[in-house]
Design a protein around this motif. Structure first.
Motif, PDB file in Angstrom:
ATOM      1  N   GLN A 175      71.392  93.817  62.877  1.00 45.39           N
ATOM      2  CA  GLN A 175      70.903  92.989  61.263  1.00 45.39           C
ATOM      3  C   GLN A 175      69.870  93.196  61.521  1.00 45.39           C
ATOM      4  OE1 GLN A 175      72.163  88.843  61.890  1.00 45.39           O
ATOM      5  NE2 GLN A 175      74.458  89.447  62.162  1.00 45.39           N
ATOM      6  N   ARG A 176      68.899  92.783  62.706  1.00 47.09           N
ATOM      7  CA  ARG A 176      67.355  93.211  62.605  1.00 47.09           C
ATOM      8  C   ARG A 176      67.106  94.580  62.326  1.00 47.09           C
ATOM      9  NH1 ARG A 176      65.212  92.461  66.927  1.00 47.09           N
ATOM     10  NH2 ARG A 176      63.039  92.103  66.590  1.00 47.09           N
ATOM     11  N   LEU A 177      68.111  95.511  62.998  1.00 43.61           N
ATOM     12  CA  LEU A 177      67.602  97.109  62.982  1.00 43.61           C
ATOM     13  C   LEU A 177      67.771  96.922  61.442  1.00 43.61           C
ATOM     14  CD1 LEU A 177      67.273  99.860  64.899  1.00 43.61           C
ATOM     15  CD2 LEU A 177      70.258  99.449  64.982  1.00 43.61           C
ATOM     16  N   ALA A 178      68.983  96.787  60.814  1.00 45.51           N
ATOM     17  CA  ALA A 178      69.307  97.201  59.720  1.00 45.51           C
ATOM     18  C   ALA A 178      67.514  97.230  58.705  1.00 45.51           C
ATOM     19  CB  ALA A 178      69.361  95.724  58.790  1.00 45.51           C
ATOM     20  N   GLU A 179      66.883  96.251  58.717  1.00 51.16           N
ATOM     21  CA  GLU A 179      65.596  96.396  57.991  1.00 51.16           C
ATOM     22  C   GLU A 179      64.329  97.571  58.754  1.00 51.16           C
ATOM     23  OE1 GLU A 179      63.852  94.816  54.745  1.00 51.16           O
ATOM     24  OE2 GLU A 179      65.266  94.731  55.708  1.00 51.16           O
ATOM     25  N   PRO A 191      59.327 107.401  61.791  1.00 46.86           N
ATOM     26  CA  PRO A 191      58.551 106.754  60.650  1.00 46.86           C
ATOM     27  C   PRO A 191      59.258 105.129  60.412  1.00 46.86           C
ATOM     28  CG  PRO A 191      58.180 108.097  59.311  1.00 46.86           C
ATOM     29  CD  PRO A 191      59.389 108.821  60.307  1.00 46.86           C
ATOM     30  N   LEU A 192      59.956 105.267  60.180  1.00 47.20           N
ATOM     31  CA  LEU A 192      60.337 103.552  59.980  1.00 47.20           C
ATOM     32  C   LEU A 192      61.633 102.703  61.490  1.00 47.20           C
ATOM     33  CD1 LEU A 192      60.766 101.725  57.768  1.00 47.20           C
ATOM     34  CD2 LEU A 192      62.956 102.983  57.403  1.00 47.20           C
ATOM     35  N   ILE A 193      62.071 103.618  62.131  1.00 50.40           N
ATOM     36  CA  ILE A 193      63.053 103.096  63.280  1.00 50.40           C
ATOM     37  C   ILE A 193      61.214 103.477  64.529  1.00 50.40           C
ATOM     38  CG2 ILE A 193      63.191 105.798  64.535  1.00 50.40           C
ATOM     39  CD1 ILE A 193      65.769 102.378  63.825  1.00 50.40           C
ATOM     40  N   ASP A 194      60.320 103.783  64.185  1.00 50.94           N
ATOM     41  CA  ASP A 194      59.466 103.594  65.033  1.00 50.94           C
ATOM     42  C   ASP A 194      58.551 102.169  64.953  1.00 50.94           C
ATOM     43  OD1 ASP A 194      59.395 105.902  66.385  1.00 50.94           O
ATOM     44  OD2 ASP A 194      58.344 107.454  65.374  1.00 50.94           O
ATOM     45  N   ARG A 195      58.787 101.541  63.944  1.00 43.74           N
ATOM     46  CA  ARG A 195      58.130 100.638  63.472  1.00 43.74           C
ATOM     47  C   ARG A 195      58.926  98.831  64.530  1.00 43.74           C
ATOM     48  NH1 ARG A 195      57.432 100.686  57.466  1.00 43.74           N
ATOM     49  NH2 ARG A 195      57.713  98.673  58.302  1.00 43.74           N
ATOM     50  N   GLY A 249      66.923  91.430  55.640  1.00 47.62           N
ATOM     51  CA  GLY A 249      65.901  91.260  54.966  1.00 47.62           C
ATOM     52  C   GLY A 249      66.114  92.488  53.607  1.00 47.62           C
ATOM     53  N   PRO A 250      64.671  93.137  53.214  1.00 48.43           N
ATOM     54  CA  PRO A 250      65.611  93.793  51.313  1.00 48.43           C
ATOM     55  C   PRO A 250      66.098  95.068  51.755  1.00 48.43           C
ATOM     56  CG  PRO A 250      62.559  92.815  51.678  1.00 48.43           C
ATOM     57  CD  PRO A 250      63.666  92.385  52.931  1.00 48.43           C
ATOM     58  N   ARG A 251      65.817  95.609  52.781  1.00 45.66           N
ATOM     59  CA  ARG A 251      66.742  96.616  53.425  1.00 45.66           C
ATOM     60  C   ARG A 251      68.460  96.699  53.626  1.00 45.66           C
ATOM     61  NH1 ARG A 251      61.837  98.951  54.507  1.00 45.66           N
ATOM     62  NH2 ARG A 251      61.859 100.965  53.400  1.00 45.66           N
ATOM     63  N   GLY A 252      68.830  95.524  54.507  1.00 45.17           N
ATOM     64  CA  GLY A 252      69.795  95.160  55.140  1.00 45.17           C
ATOM     65  C   GLY A 252      70.567  94.462  53.450  1.00 45.17           C
ATOM     66  N   MET A 253      69.647  93.900  52.674  1.00 45.18           N
ATOM     67  CA  MET A 253      70.938  93.438  51.258  1.00 45.18           C
ATOM     68  C   MET A 253      70.784  94.327  50.205  1.00 45.18           C
ATOM     69  SD  MET A 253      70.890  90.125  52.049  1.00 45.18           S
ATOM     70  CE  MET A 253      71.251  89.687  50.692  1.00 45.18           C
ATOM     71  N   ALA A 254      70.201  95.587  50.699  1.00 46.61           N
ATOM     72  CA  ALA A 254      70.132  97.036  48.970  1.00 46.61           C
ATOM     73  C   ALA A 254      71.036  97.195  50.030  1.00 46.61           C
ATOM     74  CB  ALA A 254      68.708  97.011  49.556  1.00 46.61           C
ATOM     75  N   SER A 255      71.518  97.404  51.145  1.00 47.49           N
ATOM     76  CA  SER A 255      72.175  98.240  51.269  1.00 47.49           C
ATOM     77  C   SER A 255      73.845  98.102  50.754  1.00 47.49           C
ATOM     78  CB  SER A 255      72.604  98.455  53.366  1.00 47.49           C
ATOM     79  OG  SER A 255      71.918  98.435  54.005  1.00 47.49           O
ATOM     80  N   VAL A 256      74.433  96.206  50.374  1.00 51.75           N
ATOM     81  CA  VAL A 256      75.159  96.319  49.629  1.00 51.75           C
ATOM     82  C   VAL A 256      74.747  96.029  48.764  1.00 51.75           C
ATOM     83  CG1 VAL A 256      77.202  94.778  49.741  1.00 51.75           C
ATOM     84  CG2 VAL A 256      75.901  94.934  51.608  1.00 51.75           C
TER      85      VAL A 256
END
Length: 421
Positions: free
Chosen positions: A85-89, A253-257, A300-307
């Motif tokens: 779930q944390r990774l989803a962001e 660059p996103l996963i590096d964060r 987070g916002p990206r996880g929610m936007a995925s659905v």
């Protein structure tokens, strides 16, 4: 765009690509759990004065917050879900790769093991290859171009990030998955052949042609494997290469964060299951129904936007909704009451734009907004209610249940901590 899709948690997942047939900066260690999980604000929202609690029909749903969830500690399997779930962001959503990929779909969710990945690749061999020693977790998200009719041929993609416990394990997995992709396919599966993409020497690629053209890619990057599956209509094969280039360029660059929690053999690791104490305010799932694709947890916002669709991403980011609870109901927490109002407006407007129409509010709860739509699979009913910085959302085929849940959700939110971070 798919508004508020309800999905049975045990339902089979269909891959959107066709051919391939939390969140936040809070880290996963040392976050103290609240003693009570809820410290209700003494302030009363202006709208709540119109509510008549004596008239509320809450059915059999709970009207108080759940008990605090505490921590998942390795090797408890729940730690995989919490880290996913944390990774989803930190997984790029399809519309960030291709702006036309706005019609979200399945598969979407946390990787608990290779069974999840069979829906991503529609290939047991490729999925099993991902499960080489060292797989920790992952997250995948899918979308495509909107279709005017079911028979339309459009582009679609699934973006997947897998986390391994070492760079060596990630590299081994990427090679194994690519080898499985180009091996002789099982009956009913689509054949892929070796391919390359210029300027991506570290990315392993395979290509499908004929009636179902598309590409799969596997990029080992530190302890992660980035995989993009793209399906395109015949004649648009060149666009698949461009999409994969963009996917890799944006994902690295996103996963590096990502502030990964150490989860390695011999190391005692733990993750707070309810990031920032919001899941306690969602209605528990008791009937096998969840928001499509997501497992119970905090996103987070990206996880929610995925659905929920990419249009919700900026709304949640701009209004400080960094942690959102997904269970039988969904709960959003904004920075201020005004920010919550902005989110509520967006949610309702999105549904209306998708063809829903307004329906009556539940008895005693005029502050709630309900909408309804008849679909090919039956009626869908969504209800929303604000309370201070929070928005509760419920959804069901049964209009009575949707209204009972939102009434119960309102009472839970009256006990929520309005000062929470």
């Amino acid at each position: 765009m798919r508004a508020r899709t309800l999905l049975a948690t045990t339902a089979a997942i269909t891959c959107i690509t066709g051919l391939t047939a939390c969140t936040s900066t809070t880290d996963g260690t040392g976050v103290a759990a609240s003693s009570s999980g809820a410290s209700a604000s003494t302030a009363t929202s202006a709208s709540s004065t119109a509510v008549n609690t004596a008239q509320l029909d809450t059915g059999t749903y709970p009207t108080s917050p759940s008990a605090p969830f505490g921590f998942a500690t390795a090797p408890d399997p729940e730690i995989v879900g919490a880290e996913g779930q944390r990774l989803a962001e930190f997984v790029t959503i399809p519309s960030e790769i291709d702006p036309e990929m706005t019609d979200v779909g399945l598969p979407t969710g946390v990787v608990f093991g290779t069974n999840n990945l069979r829906s991503v690749f529609a290939s047991k061999a490729v999925a099993d290859a991902a499960g080489v020693k060292g797989l920790v977790t992952g997250f995948f998200t899918s979308a495509g171009q909107p279709k005017k009719k079911i028979s339309d041929k459009t582009r679609s993609l699934t973006q997947l990030v897998l986390r391994y416990n070492s760079p060596a394990a990630a590299n081994t997995a990427a090679i194994a998955m690519n080898n499985a992709s180009i091996a002789r396919p099982a009956d009913g599966e689509i054949a892929f052949a070796p391919a390359t993409i210029s300027n991506l020497p570290g990315t392993l690629v395979s290509r499908a042609s004929g009636q179902f053209p598309g590409m799969r890619s596997f990029t080992a990057h530190n302890s992660y494997v980035i995989s993009t599956g793209v399906a395109v209509p015949p004649g648009q094969e060149g666009s698949a290469e461009s999409i994969i280039r963009t996917a890799v360029a944006k994902q690295i660059p996103l996963i590096d964060r990502f502030p990964a929690t150490p989860i390695v053999p011999g190391v005692k690791s733990r993750i707070k299951l309810d990031q920032n104490n919001i899941l306690i305010y969602a209605i528990p799932e008791t009937d096998g129904q969840m928001l499509g694709g997501l497992t119970r947890g905090v996103y987070g916002p990206r996880g929610m936007a995925s659905v929920e669709g990419p249009e919700i991403l900026t709304t949640l980011q701009d209004n400080g909704s960094e942690h959102n609870a997904v269970w039988r109901s969904t709960v959003y927490r904004a920075t201020t009451e005004s920010d919550a109002s902005e989110i509520l407006t967006k949610l309702v407007d999105r549904d209306l734009a998708a063809g829903y129409s307004r329906s009556g509010s539940p008895a005693g709860l005029p502050t709630a907004t309900c909408v309804t739509q008849d679909t090919a699979s039956g009626q869908q009913n969504n209800c929303y209610v604000p309370e201070g910085r929070y928005i509760g959302a419920t959804y069901d085929r049964d209009a009575v249940k949707a209204r009972q849940m939102i009434s119960a959700q309102y009472l839970i939110l009256t006990k929520a901590d309005q000062t929470a971070n």
